[in-house]
Scaffold this motif. Structure first.
Motif, PDB file in Angstrom:
ATOM      1  N   ARG A 361      -5.293   4.715 -17.326  1.00 60.68           N
ATOM      2  CA  ARG A 361      -5.340   3.654 -16.531  1.00 60.68           C
ATOM      3  C   ARG A 361      -4.821   2.529 -17.383  1.00 60.68           C
ATOM      4  O   ARG A 361      -4.448   1.756 -16.829  1.00 60.68           O
ATOM      5  CB  ARG A 361      -6.857   3.296 -16.075  1.00 60.68           C
ATOM      6  N   THR A 539       0.895  -2.125 -11.760  1.00 57.39           N
ATOM      7  CA  THR A 539       0.204  -2.135 -12.890  1.00 57.39           C
ATOM      8  C   THR A 539       0.532  -1.098 -14.061  1.00 57.39           C
ATOM      9  O   THR A 539       1.236  -0.326 -13.596  1.00 57.39           O
ATOM     10  CB  THR A 539      -1.314  -2.233 -12.586  1.00 57.39           C
ATOM     11  N   ALA A 541      -1.895   1.066 -14.460  1.00 61.40           N
ATOM     12  CA  ALA A 541      -2.692   2.222 -14.246  1.00 61.40           C
ATOM     13  C   ALA A 541      -1.731   3.316 -13.743  1.00 61.40           C
ATOM     14  O   ALA A 541      -0.765   3.407 -13.150  1.00 61.40           O
ATOM     15  CB  ALA A 541      -3.481   1.841 -13.107  1.00 61.40           C
ATOM     16  N   LEU A 556      -6.074   0.738  -8.259  1.00 62.56           N
ATOM     17  CA  LEU A 556      -5.834   0.036  -9.308  1.00 62.56           C
ATOM     18  C   LEU A 556      -4.278  -0.055  -9.664  1.00 62.56           C
ATOM     19  O   LEU A 556      -3.972  -0.950 -10.391  1.00 62.56           O
ATOM     20  CB  LEU A 556      -6.692   0.279 -10.648  1.00 62.56           C
ATOM     21  N   ALA A 557      -3.477   1.090  -9.459  1.00 65.95           N
ATOM     22  CA  ALA A 557      -2.002   0.855  -9.775  1.00 65.95           C
ATOM     23  C   ALA A 557      -1.405   0.205  -8.680  1.00 65.95           C
ATOM     24  O   ALA A 557      -0.281  -0.470  -9.048  1.00 65.95           O
ATOM     25  CB  ALA A 557      -1.365   2.427  -9.495  1.00 65.95           C
ATOM     26  N   SER A 560      -2.927  -5.895  -8.589  1.00 68.40           N
ATOM     27  CA  SER A 560      -3.144  -6.550  -9.976  1.00 68.40           C
ATOM     28  C   SER A 560      -4.525  -7.113 -10.023  1.00 68.40           C
ATOM     29  O   SER A 560      -4.969  -7.091 -11.046  1.00 68.40           O
ATOM     30  CB  SER A 560      -2.066  -7.632  -9.929  1.00 68.40           C
ATOM     31  N   TYR A 563      -6.912  -4.352 -10.929  1.00 71.79           N
ATOM     32  CA  TYR A 563      -6.735  -3.504 -12.206  1.00 71.79           C
ATOM     33  C   TYR A 563      -6.940  -4.833 -13.605  1.00 71.79           C
ATOM     34  O   TYR A 563      -7.476  -4.323 -14.646  1.00 71.79           O
ATOM     35  CB  TYR A 563      -5.104  -3.365 -12.408  1.00 71.79           C
ATOM     36  N   TRP A 566     -10.581  -4.898 -14.006  1.00 69.36           N
ATOM     37  CA  TRP A 566     -11.059  -3.627 -14.751  1.00 69.36           C
ATOM     38  C   TRP A 566     -10.667  -3.745 -16.341  1.00 69.36           C
ATOM     39  O   TRP A 566     -11.617  -3.442 -16.961  1.00 69.36           O
ATOM     40  CB  TRP A 566     -10.507  -2.266 -14.013  1.00 69.36           C
TER      41      TRP A 566
END
Length: 629
Positions: A361, A539, A541, A556-557, A560, A563, A566
């Protein structure tokens, strides 16, 4: 300066020297009810009671010991378990929790203690003191009591905020309408403490709970405002660790988001950004502030981005055994370091390490394993080329090729990072003398076996890690920081506009993003995000992390805001709240996929809410269990 924090203790244990020979409880009443005819007699005694909910935040159940390694790091998969001998721990890791799970129950117990302490201060201590002093109270004490009540309202709301996010059947009130699902039990001022029948209250609805929390925070903000001139209270010197107006406003705005009151939340967040005087620190300061470095923790003078900092004082106390000004959270996940023997050593229990999927990630190549030299001998090590390559990843910060630099804020990399062993630096080793990695077992292992075993870094001591007793450490916690305000403000702009390219939202997301890469906060950096969400990877991830489902895409990829939230708050016991509010439970189970405790599955959204602790169900006939348990 740090706020002077007292030890948590039952109030009946207060010293005779402080209170004289008088009894401040009425032992003829149930549960040793406070005697208002005697207590409190002065402002020092009033302040003593306010210290209790402050100190409760780092009680044994919460951020004094169990709150991270035994609880949050399992349910949000910050970590994976090296120790498999406790079924309750494994349940949390697999998101399959029983009502009798004492680790989940500890949060319920610890949080409600804080509610009780805050409520006692609001409903008894301050009114009793005002009645006792009458018209003799000075204007200065009147204002001081006003501010103390503001702090207490915040602290009660803080404890309820955690309770709702952990135990509420649901947490979102769509469009500020209604949500009649069960929230938690509200011990309002009309509850007769000590009357068991009256204490057996049912759970209030989700909407009622958030309205109550919001009202408490509005009260906090009102009381932390000087009525004579309207100045918003902030603290300095020895009082700097106390809750001020802007800390209360931050949690107020955050609570509004659960009711989707986006414009009100936006305005509150903007007030903090524009008027609190907070600013982002440099990346180097951000890197250094997590591990008990006195530049940030002992004086707080140099931490310009913390709004609510939970102060921990390094002491000789055993923080896992009872009341203490220290904390023992790192005891469970202290790093392993090279002491010359296979497996190395750790100063604590060594029960938990960073879950391997978190590497992907952050953008670290998960299949990039070190080439060993001397495997099977005490002198085993890795090829220099691996160490050099990883060192360049960590220091050069090449956006196109290197992992997110926050990876090394959150974790220690084996063979590359070091910790102090007495007065010397020792290399970090892959985690756990008994964890089945080829580096620890000194024999090649199947490809399915955990390979990396990075140590968690946040809240592990920076200076004496391998010799300091981790039962008494002093690394502060940060419940609210300015980067979080930026990201929550960005979400408000996004929700209000409905535009994935909203310039205001992207401005605040990119401010956090730029700091991570050690770039100026000003706009126009080459790595700036141009979209909040996208149909393609934007991102660091890993896009397809699930080995059993190559078609699965980590959200999360593609987002933004998700991500950055996180990555920025990793390991701070906050991510699970976002998982719930953004409905990412199924996504998270797919990302992490496996634990040493077994396969992680998501069968129902009922898994978002933990079960109400069985002890509460047994004692309170009006408390219903969460759905699915």
């Amino acid at each position: 300066m740090k706020r002077n924090i007292i030890r948590l203790s039952f109030l009946i244990c207060l010293s005779v020297g402080f209170f004289g020979c008088k009894k401040f409880v009425d032992e003829s009443k149930p549960y040793n009810v406070l005697n208002p005819d005697i207590f409190p007699e002065n402002m020092a005694q009033v302040d003593y009671f306010l210290n209790s909910p402050y100190a409760n935040i780092h009680s044994v159940e919460l951020f004094g010991f169990q709150g991270l390694g035994r609880f949050f790091y399992n349910i949000d998969h910050t970590g994976d378990v090296a120790w498999l001998g406790t079924s309750e721990w494994n349940e949390l890791q697999l998101l399959y929790v029983h009502a009798a799970n004492s680790y989940a129950g500890a949060q319920w117990r610890g949080l409600y203690r804080g509610v009780q302490q805050s409520r006692t201060f609001i409903d008894q201590i301050v009114p009793n003191y005002k009645q006792k002093v009458g018209n003799k109270i000075t204007p200065a004490d009147t204002l001081a009591l006003r501010y103390k009540l503001g702090e207490a309202y915040y602290l009660r709301a803080w404890h309820y905020y955690f309770l709702m996010n952990l135990y509420g059947q649901e947490v979102v009130v769509p469009n500020n309408g209604d949500n009649t699902k069960p929230g938690v039990i509200l011990f309002t001022s009309d509850v007769k403490i000590g009357d068991r029948a009256d204490e057996m209250r049912p759970r209030s609805t989700v909407k009622q709970c958030w309205d109550y929390i919001i009202a408490d925070l509005k009260n906090a903000m009102d009381h932390l405002t000087d009525p004579s001139g309207g100045a918003k209270k902030t603290w300095a010197g020895a009082d700097k660790g106390r809750i001020d107006y802007y800390a209360a406003e931050a949690l107020y705005a955050r609570a509004l988001m659960y009711e989707e009151r986006w414009s009100e939340a936006r305005d509150a967040f903007l007030d903090i950004v524009q008027n609190s005087g907070k600013s982002l620190m440099s990346f180097q300061d951000y890197y250094n502030m997590w591990n008990g470095n006195p530049q940030y923790a002992a004086t707080e003078n140099n931490n310009t981005e913390a709004l609510h900092q939970i102060t921990i004082v390094r002491s000789g106390d055993n923080a896992m055994a009872g009341p203490s000004t220290a904390s023992a959270v790192s005891l469970l996940y202290t790093p392993f370091f090279d002491n010359g023997a296979p497996g190395g050593a750790t100063p604590g229990y060594g029960n938990m390490y960073m879950h391997d999927r978190n590497l992907g990630r952050f953008g670290f190549p998960q299949q990039y394993y070190p080439v060993m030299k001397g495997l099977g001998t005490n002198g085993r090590t890795v090829e220099t080329s691996y160490v050099d390559s990883c060192y360049h990843m960590k220091t050069l910060k090449r956006y196109a090729t290197d992992p997110d630099p926050r990876l090394w804020v959150c974790a220690y990399q084996p063979w590359v990072d070091t910790v102090m062993n007495a007065s010397a630096k020792a290399a970090i080793l892959p985690y756990g003398a008994g964890t089945e990695t080829e580096y620890q077992m000194n024999a090649a292992q199947p490809a399915s076996i955990i390979k990396h075993g990075w140590s968690l870094r946040k809240f592990n001591l920076y200076d004496v890690q391998a010799s300091q007793n981790p039962r008494m450490h002093g690394a502060d916690f940060y419940f609210t920081r300015l980067p979080e305000i930026y990201l929550e403000l960005a979400e408000c702009y996004w929700k209000l506009s409905g535009n994935a390219n909203d310039p205001n939202a992207l401005n605040y997301i990119n401010r956090v993003h730029r700091r991570a890469w050690n770039l100026p906060e000003s706009a126009g950096q080459s790595l700036d995000y141009t979209a909040i969400e996208s149909g393609s990877k934007i991102t660091k991830a890993n896009l397809h992390p699930n080995s059993g489902d190559a078609g699965f895409t980590d959200q999360l990829a593609l987002n933004s805001l998700y991500y950055e939230t996180w990555a920025e708050t990793f390991g701070e016991a906050k991510w699970w709240f976002n998982v719930r509010r953004w409905s990412l439970g199924k996504n998270e189970a797919k990302v992490y996929e496996k634990s040493r405790a077994g396969d992680i599955s998501w069968n129902s959204d009922d898994q978002y809410a933990l079960p109400i602790y069985q002890t509460e169900i047994d004692r309170n006939v009006n408390c219903v269990q969460n759905k699915g348990y």
